[in-house]
Scaffold this motif. Sequence first.
Motif, PDB file in Angstrom:
ATOM      1  N   ARG A  38       0.873  -1.227  -0.285  1.00  0.00           N
ATOM      2  CA  ARG A  38       0.061  -0.059  -0.268  1.00  0.00           C
ATOM      3  C   ARG A  38       0.844   1.136  -0.072  1.00  0.00           C
ATOM      4  NH1 ARG A  38      -2.661  -0.146   6.396  1.00  0.00           N
ATOM      5  NH2 ARG A  38      -0.628   0.975   7.152  1.00  0.00           N
ATOM      6  N   GLN A  39       0.382   2.255  -0.543  1.00  0.00           N
ATOM      7  CA  GLN A  39       1.093   3.593  -0.359  1.00  0.00           C
ATOM      8  C   GLN A  39      -0.001   4.603  -0.109  1.00  0.00           C
ATOM      9  OE1 GLN A  39       2.632   4.947  -4.191  1.00  0.00           O
ATOM     10  NE2 GLN A  39       4.272   5.895  -3.286  1.00  0.00           N
ATOM     11  N   LYS A  40       0.470   5.402   1.149  1.00  0.00           N
ATOM     12  CA  LYS A  40      -0.572   6.434   1.633  1.00  0.00           C
ATOM     13  C   LYS A  40      -0.071   7.661   0.950  1.00  0.00           C
ATOM     14  CE  LYS A  40      -0.486   4.440   6.264  1.00  0.00           C
ATOM     15  NZ  LYS A  40      -0.192   4.603   7.648  1.00  0.00           N
ATOM     16  N   SER A  41      -0.735   8.496   0.817  1.00  0.00           N
ATOM     17  CA  SER A  41      -0.726   9.894  -0.040  1.00  0.00           C
ATOM     18  C   SER A  41       0.668  10.559   0.465  1.00  0.00           C
ATOM     19  CB  SER A  41      -1.802  10.899   0.267  1.00  0.00           C
ATOM     20  OG  SER A  41      -1.609  12.065  -0.519  1.00  0.00           O
ATOM     21  N   GLY A  42       1.746  10.809  -0.349  1.00  0.00           N
ATOM     22  CA  GLY A  42       2.930  11.201  -0.012  1.00  0.00           C
ATOM     23  C   GLY A  42       3.846  10.446   0.701  1.00  0.00           C
ATOM     24  N   LYS A  43       3.503   9.167   0.589  1.00  0.00           N
ATOM     25  CA  LYS A  43       4.438   8.356   1.439  1.00  0.00           C
ATOM     26  C   LYS A  43       4.993   7.208   0.304  1.00  0.00           C
ATOM     27  CE  LYS A  43       3.557  10.287   5.571  1.00  0.00           C
ATOM     28  NZ  LYS A  43       4.504  10.684   6.452  1.00  0.00           N
ATOM     29  N   ARG A  44       6.069   6.614   1.107  1.00  0.00           N
ATOM     30  CA  ARG A  44       6.486   5.368   0.115  1.00  0.00           C
ATOM     31  C   ARG A  44       5.672   4.352   0.268  1.00  0.00           C
ATOM     32  NH1 ARG A  44      12.815   5.318   1.878  1.00  0.00           N
ATOM     33  NH2 ARG A  44      13.025   4.291  -0.165  1.00  0.00           N
ATOM     34  N   LEU A  45       5.873   3.356  -0.816  1.00  0.00           N
ATOM     35  CA  LEU A  45       5.035   1.960  -0.727  1.00  0.00           C
ATOM     36  C   LEU A  45       5.431   1.273   0.370  1.00  0.00           C
ATOM     37  CD1 LEU A  45       3.299   0.284  -2.897  1.00  0.00           C
ATOM     38  CD2 LEU A  45       5.343  -0.632  -3.753  1.00  0.00           C
ATOM     39  N   GLU A  46       4.566   0.526   0.921  1.00  0.00           N
ATOM     40  CA  GLU A  46       4.800  -0.332   2.102  1.00  0.00           C
ATOM     41  C   GLU A  46       4.326  -1.610   1.946  1.00  0.00           C
ATOM     42  OE1 GLU A  46       3.691   1.181   5.864  1.00  0.00           O
ATOM     43  OE2 GLU A  46       1.646   1.689   5.060  1.00  0.00           O
ATOM     44  N   TRP A  47       5.068  -2.703   2.209  1.00  0.00           N
ATOM     45  CA  TRP A  47       4.503  -3.864   2.384  1.00  0.00           C
ATOM     46  C   TRP A  47       3.362  -4.260   3.336  1.00  0.00           C
ATOM     47  CZ3 TRP A  47       5.512  -8.108   6.051  1.00  0.00           C
ATOM     48  CH2 TRP A  47       5.206  -9.191   5.749  1.00  0.00           C
ATOM     49  N   VAL A  48       2.685  -5.065   2.878  1.00  0.00           N
ATOM     50  CA  VAL A  48       1.361  -5.246   3.754  1.00  0.00           C
ATOM     51  C   VAL A  48       1.425  -6.843   4.138  1.00  0.00           C
ATOM     52  CG1 VAL A  48      -1.332  -5.445   3.978  1.00  0.00           C
ATOM     53  CG2 VAL A  48      -0.237  -3.453   2.727  1.00  0.00           C
ATOM     54  N   SER A  49       1.452  -7.772   3.030  1.00  0.00           N
ATOM     55  CA  SER A  49       1.042  -8.953   3.314  1.00  0.00           C
ATOM     56  C   SER A  49       1.774  -9.810   2.157  1.00  0.00           C
ATOM     57  CB  SER A  49      -0.263  -9.470   3.701  1.00  0.00           C
ATOM     58  OG  SER A  49      -0.434 -10.789   3.911  1.00  0.00           O
ATOM     59  N   SER A  50       2.185 -11.178   2.356  1.00  0.00           N
ATOM     60  CA  SER A  50       2.697 -12.149   1.375  1.00  0.00           C
ATOM     61  C   SER A  50       2.197 -13.251   1.778  1.00  0.00           C
ATOM     62  CB  SER A  50       4.240 -11.890   1.259  1.00  0.00           C
ATOM     63  OG  SER A  50       4.732 -10.568   0.897  1.00  0.00           O
ATOM     64  N   ILE A  51       2.053 -14.206   0.468  1.00  0.00           N
ATOM     65  CA  ILE A  51       1.560 -15.480   0.631  1.00  0.00           C
ATOM     66  C   ILE A  51       2.240 -16.349  -0.397  1.00  0.00           C
ATOM     67  CG2 ILE A  51      -0.296 -15.011  -1.207  1.00  0.00           C
ATOM     68  CD1 ILE A  51      -2.032 -16.963   0.430  1.00  0.00           C
ATOM     69  N   THR A  52       2.578 -17.577   0.015  1.00  0.00           N
ATOM     70  CA  THR A  52       3.514 -18.559  -0.751  1.00  0.00           C
ATOM     71  C   THR A  52       2.479 -18.944  -2.032  1.00  0.00           C
ATOM     72  OG1 THR A  52       2.919 -20.255   0.642  1.00  0.00           O
ATOM     73  CG2 THR A  52       5.184 -19.351   1.143  1.00  0.00           C
ATOM     74  N   MET A  53       3.207 -19.576  -2.771  1.00  0.00           N
ATOM     75  CA  MET A  53       2.469 -20.142  -4.239  1.00  0.00           C
ATOM     76  C   MET A  53       1.420 -21.099  -3.825  1.00  0.00           C
ATOM     77  SD  MET A  53       5.232 -22.517  -5.809  1.00  0.00           S
ATOM     78  CE  MET A  53       6.572 -21.424  -5.507  1.00  0.00           C
ATOM     79  N   ASP A  54       1.475 -21.862  -2.681  1.00  0.00           N
ATOM     80  CA  ASP A  54       0.620 -22.835  -2.349  1.00  0.00           C
ATOM     81  C   ASP A  54      -0.377 -22.338  -1.431  1.00  0.00           C
ATOM     82  OD1 ASP A  54       2.485 -25.110  -0.471  1.00  0.00           O
ATOM     83  OD2 ASP A  54       2.189 -23.018  -0.350  1.00  0.00           O
ATOM     84  N   GLY A  55      -0.245 -21.063  -0.740  1.00  0.00           N
ATOM     85  CA  GLY A  55      -1.128 -20.632   0.225  1.00  0.00           C
ATOM     86  C   GLY A  55      -0.830 -21.003   1.740  1.00  0.00           C
ATOM     87  N   PHE A  68      -6.005  -8.248   9.035  1.00  0.00           N
ATOM     88  CA  PHE A  68      -6.068  -8.694   7.649  1.00  0.00           C
ATOM     89  C   PHE A  68      -5.839 -10.191   7.326  1.00  0.00           C
ATOM     90  CE2 PHE A  68      -4.455  -4.063   6.181  1.00  0.00           C
ATOM     91  CZ  PHE A  68      -5.529  -3.704   6.816  1.00  0.00           C
ATOM     92  N   THR A  69      -6.352 -10.676   6.440  1.00  0.00           N
ATOM     93  CA  THR A  69      -6.104 -12.181   5.968  1.00  0.00           C
ATOM     94  C   THR A  69      -5.965 -12.059   4.439  1.00  0.00           C
ATOM     95  OG1 THR A  69      -7.599 -12.870   7.439  1.00  0.00           O
ATOM     96  CG2 THR A  69      -6.985 -14.353   5.926  1.00  0.00           C
ATOM     97  N   ILE A  70      -4.598 -12.542   3.977  1.00  0.00           N
ATOM     98  CA  ILE A  70      -4.609 -12.810   2.673  1.00  0.00           C
ATOM     99  C   ILE A  70      -4.731 -14.374   2.243  1.00  0.00           C
ATOM    100  CG2 ILE A  70      -2.082 -13.478   3.106  1.00  0.00           C
ATOM    101  CD1 ILE A  70      -1.203 -11.979   0.844  1.00  0.00           C
ATOM    102  N   SER A  71      -5.180 -14.472   1.006  1.00  0.00           N
ATOM    103  CA  SER A  71      -5.738 -15.738   0.644  1.00  0.00           C
ATOM    104  C   SER A  71      -5.505 -15.614  -0.788  1.00  0.00           C
ATOM    105  CB  SER A  71      -7.164 -16.102   1.029  1.00  0.00           C
ATOM    106  OG  SER A  71      -7.803 -15.034   0.559  1.00  0.00           O
ATOM    107  N   ARG A  72      -5.493 -16.776  -1.604  1.00  0.00           N
ATOM    108  CA  ARG A  72      -5.512 -17.147  -3.037  1.00  0.00           C
ATOM    109  C   ARG A  72      -6.197 -18.083  -3.307  1.00  0.00           C
ATOM    110  NH1 ARG A  72       0.532 -17.382  -4.251  1.00  0.00           N
ATOM    111  NH2 ARG A  72      -0.041 -17.635  -6.522  1.00  0.00           N
TER     112      ARG A  72
END
Length: 116
Positions: A38-55, A68-72
Motif C-alpha cells: 500500500r501507499q499512503k498519500s505522499g509516502k513510500r510504498l509499504e509492504w502489507v502481506s505476502s503468501i506462498t505459491m500454495d497458500g 487482515f487475511t491474505i488468501s488466494r
Amino acid sequence: QVQLVESGGGLVQPGGSLALSCAASGFDFRSTAMSWARQKSGKRLEWVSSITMDGTYKKYANFVKDRFTISRDNAKNMLFLQMNDLDMEDTAMYYCVQGWGIGGNSGRGTQVTVSS
C-alpha cells in the motif's frame, strides 16, 4: 504480459471491513508467491502481506495486527485481502504485487479510504 487488476476498494467507516481482490494473468500464477502493498498519500510504498505459491505460509506487516487475511485461489488466478477493523491509518492505495515483497510487478491499485 503480466497483468494485475485490483478491485474492491472504497470508502468505509472506522471499524468497517473491505475485501480486496486481484485478478492475475500473463504469468504462472500458481507457481508465484504474491503480495499486497500500500501507499499512503505522499509516502513510500509499504509492504502489507505476502503468501506462498500454495497458500500454506502467510506473513503480515506488524501494523496489520491480525486484522487482515491474505488468501488466494490458484484455480482462478485470484489474490485476496480481507481487511477488518479498519482505521484511518489504513487509508491508502492498495496494490497487488507479483512475488514476495514489494519489488515485483504491480497493478494500478485500488483506493481504500477510511473515514467517518
